[in-house]
Design an enzyme around this catalytic site. Structure first.
Site, PDB file in Angstrom:
ATOM      1  N   ARG A   1     -12.406  -6.935  -3.200  1.00 54.42           N
ATOM      2  CA  ARG A   1     -13.355  -7.461  -4.190  1.00 54.42           C
ATOM      3  C   ARG A   1     -13.198  -8.969  -4.358  1.00 54.42           C
ATOM      4  O   ARG A   1     -14.147  -9.650  -4.742  1.00 54.42           O
ATOM      5  CB  ARG A   1     -13.187  -6.697  -5.510  1.00 54.42           C
ATOM      6  CG  ARG A   1     -11.824  -6.807  -6.107  1.00 54.42           C
ATOM      7  CD  ARG A   1     -11.583  -5.722  -7.148  1.00 54.42           C
ATOM      8  NE  ARG A   1     -11.328  -4.410  -6.547  1.00 54.42           N
ATOM      9  CZ  ARG A   1     -11.066  -3.312  -7.226  1.00 54.42           C
ATOM     10  NH1 ARG A   1     -11.050  -3.330  -8.535  1.00 54.42           N
ATOM     11  NH2 ARG A   1     -10.846  -2.167  -6.610  1.00 54.42           N
TER      12      ARG A   1
ATOM     13  N   LYS B   1       0.827  -1.217   0.000  1.00 50.22           N
ATOM     14  CA  LYS B   1       0.000   0.000   0.000  1.00 50.22           C
ATOM     15  C   LYS B   1       0.858   1.263   0.000  1.00 50.22           C
ATOM     16  O   LYS B   1       1.804   1.373   0.763  1.00 50.22           O
ATOM     17  CB  LYS B   1      -0.922  -0.023   1.219  1.00 50.22           C
ATOM     18  CG  LYS B   1      -1.981   1.067   1.188  1.00 50.22           C
ATOM     19  CD  LYS B   1      -3.009   0.875   2.285  1.00 50.22           C
ATOM     20  CE  LYS B   1      -3.975  -0.230   1.966  1.00 50.22           C
ATOM     21  NZ  LYS B   1      -4.758   0.026   0.738  1.00 50.22           N
TER      22      LYS B   1
HETATM   23  N1  BES Z   1      -8.953  -1.100   1.825  1.00 45.30           N
HETATM   24  C1  BES Z   1      -8.599  -0.423   0.646  1.00 45.30           C
HETATM   25  C2  BES Z   1      -9.532   0.742   0.337  1.00 45.30           C
HETATM   26  C3  BES Z   1      -9.513   1.884   1.310  1.00 45.30           C
HETATM   27  C4  BES Z   1      -8.689   2.967   1.080  1.00 45.30           C
HETATM   28  C5  BES Z   1     -10.349   1.898   2.408  1.00 45.30           C
HETATM   29  C6  BES Z   1      -8.691   4.029   1.956  1.00 45.30           C
HETATM   30  C7  BES Z   1     -10.351   2.949   3.285  1.00 45.30           C
HETATM   31  C8  BES Z   1      -9.539   4.020   3.064  1.00 45.30           C
HETATM   32  C9  BES Z   1      -8.645  -1.363  -0.572  1.00 45.30           C
HETATM   33  O1  BES Z   1      -8.351  -2.676  -0.311  1.00 45.30           O
HETATM   34  C10 BES Z   1      -7.624  -0.852  -1.541  1.00 45.30           C
HETATM   35  O2  BES Z   1      -6.489  -0.908  -1.221  1.00 45.30           O
HETATM   36  N2  BES Z   1      -8.090  -0.355  -2.677  1.00 45.30           N
HETATM   37  C11 BES Z   1      -7.219   0.265  -3.620  1.00 45.30           C
HETATM   38  C12 BES Z   1      -7.516  -0.273  -4.975  1.00 45.30           C
HETATM   39  C13 BES Z   1      -6.457   0.093  -5.962  1.00 45.30           C
HETATM   40  C14 BES Z   1      -5.142  -0.594  -5.641  1.00 45.30           C
HETATM   41  C15 BES Z   1      -6.942  -0.254  -7.370  1.00 45.30           C
HETATM   42  C16 BES Z   1      -7.510   1.759  -3.572  1.00 45.30           C
HETATM   43  O3  BES Z   1      -8.657   2.160  -3.421  1.00 45.30           O
HETATM   44  O4  BES Z   1      -6.547   2.511  -3.616  1.00 45.30           O
HETATM   45 ZN    ZN Z   2      -6.265  -3.102  -0.322  1.00 40.80          ZN
END
Ligand code: BES
Ligand code: ZN
Ligand code: ZN
Length: 428
Positions: free
Chosen positions: A279, A204
């Site tokens: 997802r 992340k």
């Molecule tokens: N858990 C995150 C989404 C999220 C981001 C929740 C900020 C709460 C606050 C999810 O699993 C994620 O990492 N999504 C990514 C997708 C991307 C890599 C296409 C995102 O939203 O950045």
């Molecule tokens: Zn994630």
């Protein structure tokens, strides 16, 4: 002249707060409730609110009073005393309802605020068992080899050393004659239960975003807490919660970009970015729900995409459904419950971003550059719901608060609990 009511004879009153309730709207009564709650947070004081009169007002004001008073931390000094919250009213039914809702909100927040070194998927399963037992709900938990068909849950959750992923299924059936159960509307709620989201090997970024990721199980927490409240409220609806619980860890057993997995039901998915883990676990839950139950309503709730937060910030959840009538009803329920949702479009023009050269789908939408992360995630999920009447709630924004303000503490808000309870009760 407006008379300030006097407390019961013999009771001693230390302080009277005169609180402005603006236009007396539910929203204003919520703001007032949260402000009052904060005054007694952490203190062993009884507070009696005289602000609310009608059942709707009591529910709105009372829940926010409870939320304002909420506090949870692992500090070792003695600031964690619990206030007694009292609503002065003769509407005892509304007070009972409000207590059930407040308890559920506290449950959800407690789970979300628990640090991730404690709340692994096994821990969440144990908490779900405790709640199910206390409330008389049916519960079934799958782990290890029992998850053979749950390819998404395994791909994500096997990144973490033992204990691995858990599939938790809890069912609420109203008390009373069993033979009528078949005639009741059936709702299945699928909740994202990622106990910590490092992003896996596609780590992340930026790293500062990671500390918030202990709240990545807020959807599953809302689903569980909602079922607990339903057992108290007894609406004439059958409701099943599926908590998709896994840790998205960075390890030698983590999935890799370019892996191909098989989701529940057989759809193959090419892994692009392992941070798109939500997802994958939801897709298994949705396909399972469709195959096993073919429910009247299939709802998922998840902290799914940062993009949803970019679009709507923290005061609205993104709601996706093809059913415009249902969307309208839900928008109205959101407004009234204090947990607002915004109907977003499932834009078919973006479908091609989910194409894959090696599998049925890619999960990250990397074949297009539509800058519509929340929409594309919803389109991905839709592939697993068949012809269900399906609603997707992306709560990445409102599930968390960055600061202690209004009815929120920093961290988990419990978003979804009031919305889901109100909606389900409305079906009864
Ligand atoms: N858990 C995150 C989404 C999220 C981001 C929740 C900020 C709460 C606050 C999810 O699993 C994620 O990492 N999504 C990514 C997708 C991307 C890599 C296409 C995102 O939203 O950045
Ligand atoms: Zn994630
Ligand atoms: Zn996540």
């Amino acid at each position: 002249m407006y008379e300030i009511p006097v407390a019961a004879e013999g009771a001693s009153v230390d302080r009277i707060y005169l609180v402005g309730v603006g236009d007396s709207s539910l929203s204003a009564l919520r703001t007032a409730g949260a402000a009052l709650g904060k005054k007694v947070r952490g203190k062993a004081i009884e507070i009696v609110s005289l602000c609310a009169n009608t059942p709707d007002e009591i529910k709105a004001h009372g829940a926010s009073l409870a939320l304002g008073a909420y506090q949870r931390n692992l500090k070792t000094d003695k600031t964690n005393e619990v206030p007694q919250l009292v609503l002065a009213t003769t509407e005892s039914g509304a007070v009972t309802t409000t207590s059930a809702i407040a308890e559920a909100l506290y449950t959800a927040r407690d789970l979300i605020l628990t640090p991730s070194n404690i709340k692994n998927p096994l821990w969440l399963a144990e908490e779900a068992k405790k709640i199910a037992e206390a409330k008389g709900l049916a519960i079934n938990i799958l782990a290890g080899k029992e998850l053979a068909r749950f390819g998404g849950l395994r791909a994500v959750g096997n990144s973490s050393p033992q204990p691995g992923p858990r599939f938790i299924e809890i069912t609420y059936t109203p008390k009373g004659k069993a033979k009528s159960a078949a005639a009741l509307p059936h709702v299945v709620i699928v909740g994202k239960g990622i106990t910590f989201d490092t992003g896996g090997v596609s780590l992340k970024r930026p790293y500062e975003f990671m500390t918030a990721m202990k709240s990545d199980m807020a959807g599953a927490a809302a689903a569980l807490a909602t079922l607990g409240a339903l057992a108290d409220l007894q609406p004439k609806v059958k409701v099943t919660a599926l908590m998709m619980c896994a840790e998205n860890a960075l390890s030698g057993t983590a999935q890799r970009p370019s892996d191909v997995i098989t989701q529940y039901g057989g759809t193959t998915v090419e892994i692009i970015n392992t941070d798109c883990e939500g997802r994958l676990v939801l897709a298994d839950g949705l396909a399972y729900a469709k195959e096993k139950y073919d429910p009247d309503y299939l709802v998922d709730i998840a902290t799914l995409t940062g993009s949803a937060t970019l679009g709507l910030s923290r005061q609205y959840a993104a709601l996706y459904t093809r059913d415009d009538t249902l969307a309208k009803e839900m928008v109205a329920i959101g407004e009234k419950s204090g947990e607002r949702v915004w109907h977003m479009p499932l834009v078919d023009d973006y479908q091609d971003s989910l194409a894959s050269d090696v599998a049925d789908l890619n999960h990250a939408g990397d074949k297009g550059d539509y800058s519509a992360g929340s929409v594309v995630a919803a389109l991905f999920l839709e592939h697993f719901v068949g012809d269900s009447r399906w609603v997707h709630l992306d709560i990445a924004g409102p599930a968390r608060s960055e600061n202690d303000s209004g009815e929120n503490v920093k961290g988990g808000t419990g978003f979804g609990v009031r919305f889901l309870i109100d909606w389900i009760v409305s079906l009864s």
